[in-house]
Design an enzyme around this catalytic site. Structure first.
Site, PDB file in Angstrom:
ATOM      1  N   SER A  68       0.844  -1.168   0.051  1.00  0.00           N
ATOM      2  CA  SER A  68      -0.135   0.054   0.151  1.00  0.00           C
ATOM      3  C   SER A  68       0.844   1.137  -0.180  1.00  0.00           C
ATOM      4  O   SER A  68       1.917   1.228   0.493  1.00  0.00           O
ATOM      5  CB  SER A  68      -0.904   0.026   1.237  1.00  0.00           C
ATOM      6  OG  SER A  68      -1.557  -1.106   1.233  1.00  0.00           O
TER       7      SER A  68
HETATM    8  N1  SAH Z   1      -1.008  -4.581   4.261  1.00  0.00           N
HETATM    9  C1  SAH Z   1      -0.303  -5.067   2.710  1.00  0.00           C
HETATM   10  C2  SAH Z   1      -1.038  -4.576   1.672  1.00  0.00           C
HETATM   11  C3  SAH Z   1      -1.166  -5.883   0.798  1.00  0.00           C
HETATM   12  S1  SAH Z   1      -2.286  -5.705  -0.592  1.00  0.00           S
HETATM   13  C4  SAH Z   1       0.987  -4.307   2.766  1.00  0.00           C
HETATM   14  O1  SAH Z   1       1.405  -3.577   3.800  1.00  0.00           O
HETATM   15  O2  SAH Z   1       1.916  -4.745   1.876  1.00  0.00           O
HETATM   16  C5  SAH Z   1      -3.706  -6.572   0.098  1.00  0.00           C
HETATM   17  C6  SAH Z   1      -3.345  -8.217   0.236  1.00  0.00           C
HETATM   18  O3  SAH Z   1      -4.370  -8.712   0.779  1.00  0.00           O
HETATM   19  C7  SAH Z   1      -2.721  -8.901  -1.019  1.00  0.00           C
HETATM   20  O4  SAH Z   1      -1.631  -9.529  -0.455  1.00  0.00           O
HETATM   21  C8  SAH Z   1      -3.824  -9.901  -1.270  1.00  0.00           C
HETATM   22  O5  SAH Z   1      -3.387 -11.234  -1.467  1.00  0.00           O
HETATM   23  C9  SAH Z   1      -4.484 -10.007   0.303  1.00  0.00           C
HETATM   24  N2  SAH Z   1      -5.953 -10.564   0.416  1.00  0.00           N
HETATM   25  C10 SAH Z   1      -6.859 -10.331  -0.490  1.00  0.00           C
HETATM   26  N3  SAH Z   1      -8.048 -11.022  -0.031  1.00  0.00           N
HETATM   27  C11 SAH Z   1      -7.593 -11.664   1.253  1.00  0.00           C
HETATM   28  C12 SAH Z   1      -8.386 -12.506   2.066  1.00  0.00           C
HETATM   29  N4  SAH Z   1      -9.674 -12.965   1.756  1.00  0.00           N
HETATM   30  N5  SAH Z   1      -7.783 -13.114   3.143  1.00  0.00           N
HETATM   31  C13 SAH Z   1      -6.398 -12.813   3.178  1.00  0.00           C
HETATM   32  N6  SAH Z   1      -5.735 -12.008   2.452  1.00  0.00           N
HETATM   33  C14 SAH Z   1      -6.197 -11.406   1.431  1.00  0.00           C
END
Ligand code: SAH
Length: 218
Positions: A68
């Site tokens: 993010s």
């Molecule tokens: N907090 C992260 C943001 C990553 S983007 C950071 O600091 O980098 C969002 C993430 O959510 C992705 O890696 C995606 O695979 C995950 N995601 C999407 N749906 C999900 C679910 N149902 N359960 C767990 N993770 C999920």
């Protein structure tokens, strides 16, 4: 992924500027700003992104996912209204940057990722070893972590189609969930407070997250 785990004076200087940038966009919480100042964001990206790691942008981390934008991380962290020692459930570990920011702010973090490859990357990411207050889980965030409930706070870092009922169940009364909700290209940030007899929802700015998806991906 090839990481460079060297934190130079140049990186530290760029981090200081990044703190000023998110401050300029309205972030005030001292713990949030201090955490962004402390945590080397370039460690969480492929070394190819070394030069841009401290610009206020999202970047690819593999599997079609992104780390993010720092402002978004700061915004959600501020809305969580953390107290030292809060038990926080994070949905969407991704790069683990957001999890580390929360841990640096004094939270006990339980974080779930549905992409096996991203989960495995974090297992072999040496820098994370120092954060005993982060526990990593591979699973479907819609289900939460009933075994470790109840949580003081929940943070969802992917675009949710709705407020997941199981996550609400796993919150303490008075607990807060920060979650972007919508199925379109942009989602409005919400903060949901769990009350004795229902929920209260506050509405904030629009952001653009990758979608929260059902089930695990091997
Ligand atoms: N907090 C992260 C943001 C990553 S983007 C950071 O600091 O980098 C969002 C993430 O959510 C992705 O890696 C995606 O695979 C995950 N995601 C999407 N749906 C999900 C679910 N149902 N359960 C767990 N993770 C999920």
């Amino acid at each position: 992924m090839r990481r460079s785990l060297e934190d130079s004076y140049r990186h530290k200087g760029l981090r200081k500027k990044l703190v000023d940038t998110v401050k300029g966009k309205g972030i005030q919480n001292k713990l949030v700003l201090e955490a962004i100042h402390q945590v080397p964001r370039h460690f969480f990206l492929d070394s190819a992104f070394d030069d841009v790691a401290y610009t206020d942008k999202a970047f690819p981390i593999g599997e079609g996912q992104t780390i993010s934008q720092p402002y978004t991380v700061a915004y959600q962290s501020e809305l969580l209204d953390l107290k030292k020692g809060d038990k926080v459930l994070e949905i969407g570990t991704g790069s683990a940057y957001q999890a580390v920011i929360l841990a640096a702010m004094g939270a006990k973090v339980f974080t779930i990722e549905r992409q096996k490859k991203l989960f495995d990357e974090n297992k072999s990411f040496a820098y994370l070893k120092q954060y005993a207050n982060i526990k990593f889980f591979y699973g479907d965030g819609f289900l939460g972590l009933p075994t470790f409930a109840p949580f003081d706070k929940v943070i969802v870092t992917a675009a949710a189609p709705e407020i997941p009922p199981k996550l609400l169940e796993q919150m303490k009364i008075g607990g807060k969930m920060v979650i972007p909700v919508d199925t379109g290209d942009v989602q409005q940030m919400r903060r949901v407070t769990k009350l004795e007899d229902g929920i209260d929802i506050e509405y904030f700015d629009n952001f653009s997250f990758v979608p929260m998806l059902q089930g695990k991906n091997s």
